[in-house]
Write an enzyme that holds these catalytic residues in place. Structure first.
Site, PDB file in Angstrom:
ATOM      1  N   GLN A 154       0.798  -1.260  -0.021  1.00  0.00           N
ATOM      2  CA  GLN A 154       0.001  -0.081  -0.049  1.00  0.00           C
ATOM      3  C   GLN A 154       0.760   1.183  -0.168  1.00  0.00           C
ATOM      4  OE1 GLN A 154      -2.927  -0.039   3.259  1.00  0.00           O
ATOM      5  NE2 GLN A 154      -3.424   2.109   2.843  1.00  0.00           N
TER       6      GLN A 154
ATOM      7  N   GLU B 170      -9.601  -1.396   5.599  1.00  0.00           N
ATOM      8  CA  GLU B 170      -8.406  -1.473   6.624  1.00  0.00           C
ATOM      9  C   GLU B 170      -8.869  -1.429   8.022  1.00  0.00           C
ATOM     10  OE1 GLU B 170      -3.966   0.274   7.015  1.00  0.00           O
ATOM     11  OE2 GLU B 170      -5.589   1.732   6.177  1.00  0.00           O
TER      12      GLU B 170
ATOM     13  N   GLU C  11      -5.933   9.866  17.237  1.00  0.00           N
ATOM     14  CA  GLU C  11      -6.424  11.026  16.931  1.00  0.00           C
ATOM     15  C   GLU C  11      -7.540  11.015  15.989  1.00  0.00           C
ATOM     16  OE1 GLU C  11      -2.644  11.701  18.873  1.00  0.00           O
ATOM     17  OE2 GLU C  11      -3.210  10.867  17.044  1.00  0.00           O
TER      18      GLU C  11
ATOM     19  N   SER D 203       0.877   6.766   2.578  1.00  0.00           N
ATOM     20  CA  SER D 203       1.288   7.567   3.438  1.00  0.00           C
ATOM     21  C   SER D 203       2.596   8.417   3.011  1.00  0.00           C
ATOM     22  CB  SER D 203       1.847   7.107   4.885  1.00  0.00           C
ATOM     23  OG  SER D 203       0.715   6.326   5.580  1.00  0.00           O
TER      24      SER D 203
ATOM     25  N   SER E  37       4.722  -1.342   4.605  1.00  0.00           N
ATOM     26  CA  SER E  37       4.987  -2.573   4.726  1.00  0.00           C
ATOM     27  C   SER E  37       5.079  -3.518   3.531  1.00  0.00           C
ATOM     28  CB  SER E  37       3.911  -2.876   5.500  1.00  0.00           C
ATOM     29  OG  SER E  37       3.942  -2.307   6.681  1.00  0.00           O
TER      30      SER E  37
END
Length: 411
Positions: A132, A250, A377, A135, A167
């Site tokens: 994936q 996810e 958060e 990020s 990952s």
């Protein structure tokens, strides 16, 4: 809540157990998940692929997917039941989670028939492994703040930029990539979603060595990487909506946080001696053990509510965010307390240490569990806004073209 399997669920659980007993080894008593160590063992990847193929042939991959996707056409609760049973066995199916649980449902929901025919079955069979590529450095949990660019050149897209915390990128065949295709519109509107061949020229993968010694995730750099337009998933500019499909899978598919858990902490307290005798006999230790047990039971029954909803054919709501927030924080607290009991030997890893040194290794890894699938958060915002119905904070950057948003405000 109904804690008992229905007759059909019990039959499915028995079927899953028969398959697992035949094709995998049970975890040894007291053993906990090895925090990526197993992936580094010689031959681990081939063993994982062999098991995944048998699992696919037995109908336990894509259990709840429609038959037209290549799935079993079963229920969500059957998928939960199988995962419960598989967790008792020493297998490395997590290697294929991104490809099977995230990438392929997104491709089936948004992609073309040709993309589905090309990619879904090889991922289910472990013929191809996926990563994936979402990020980015400085992006935090705000996917829409990404800066990796995708520019259309004829029938191809040229990609430049960087991703991080990817990952398995170093052993993956394909990746799902979100890039900014239009900087002149609001940041959520200027993204496009792609399937990327990880062997494409211009890709550089740099493993990130962690303090625990593992290096399962990476930085990935793109230097004029070319992607055919036929590998675009969904419309141009709809990347945010497509990515939400991935993110929801996810978050709903997050497995239990790996151990050590309360059981291992109790076992540790029974084996450790303090100044006044066994730790398990100390009143202060007993108080903490009772606290952790209570938190674990609350988490257990919150999960059962979601399972009951699945058993009734309902879809669990945003309350599932509570599970992730509580589980990740509970794990860190248990690990820290366990190391306090071990004392000066706590930071030592190895088979000769209590629980094979897994408390220390797990503590070093545990912050990742508070980030992956949405940070604490983000999860708390979901709970506040969608469960408690609290008002959202005003957003000064909402609706502005991405190009006009100051870098420091892009979160």
């Amino acid at each position: 809540m109904d804690f008992d399997d229905t007759q059909e669920e019990a039959a499915f659980r028995a079927e899953a157990r028969r398959f697992l007993d035949t094709n995998a080894e049970r975890r040894k008593p007291g053993a906990v998940e090895g925090y990526r160590r197993g992936q580094d063992a010689p031959g681990a990847m081939q063993r994982a692929k062999d098991f995944q193929r048998r699992k696919y042939e037995a109908g336990f991959v894509g259990i709840h997917w429609p038959v037209e996707w290549g799935g079993r056409g079963g229920s969500q609760i059957q998928n939960v039941i199988y995962n419960q049973e598989e967790a008792k066995y020493d297998v490395l199916s997590g290697i294929f989670t991104i490809g099977v649980s995230l990438a392929q449902p997104t491709i089936c929901s948004w992609g073309t028939a040709e993309q589905r025919d090309r990619f879904v079955k090889p991922a289910m069979r472990a013929d191809e492994v996926w990563c994936q590529l979402f990020s980015e450095p400085g992006g935090g949990s705000d996917l829409a703040a990404l800066r990796t660019r995708a520019e259309k050149h004829g029938d191809e897209w040229v990609v430049n930029g960087q991703k991080i915390w990817n990952s398995g990128a170093h052993y993956s065949d394909f990746g799902i990539l979100v890039a900014r295709s239009n900087p002149d519109v609001a940041k959520h509107a200027g993204l496009t979603f792609f399937i990327l061949d990880m062997k494409t020229p211009g890709i550089e993968i740099r493993p990130i060595r962690q303090v625990s010694g593992s290096s399962h995730f990476n930085e990935v750099f793109f230097d004029n990487v070319r992607i055919p337009d036929s590998r675009r998933v969904g419309p141009v500019g709809a990347g945010w909506k497509v990515a939400l499909t991935t993110l929801m899978n996810e978050r709903h598919g997050m497995r239990d946080a790996p151990g050590p858990d309360v059981t291992e902490l109790f076992r540790l307290a029974q084996s450790i001696d303090l100044e006044d005798g066994p730790a398990i006999d100390d009143s202060a230790v007993q108080e903490r053990l009772a606290e952790f047990y209570t938190r674990s039971q609350g988490l257990k029954y919150t999960k059962f509510r979601g399972m009951t909803a699945l058993s009734r054919g309902q879809t669990p709501g945003p309350e599932s965010s509570i599970i992730k927030v509580v589980a990740a924080n509970k794990l860190q607290d248990i690990l820290s307390y366990g190391l306090d009991m071990i004392g000066m030997a706590g930071p030592t890893m190895g088979e000769a240490m209590p629980v094979a040194g897994i408390f220390e290794e797990a503590l070093l890894y545990s912050p990742a569990l508070r980030l992956a699938g949405g940070t604490d958060e983000i999860m708390k915002n979901i709970i506040a806004e969608r469960v408690l119905r609290l008002p959202q904070d005003p957003r000064a950057d909402k609706g502005l073209p991405f190009r006009d948003i100051p870098t420091g405000a892009r979160k």
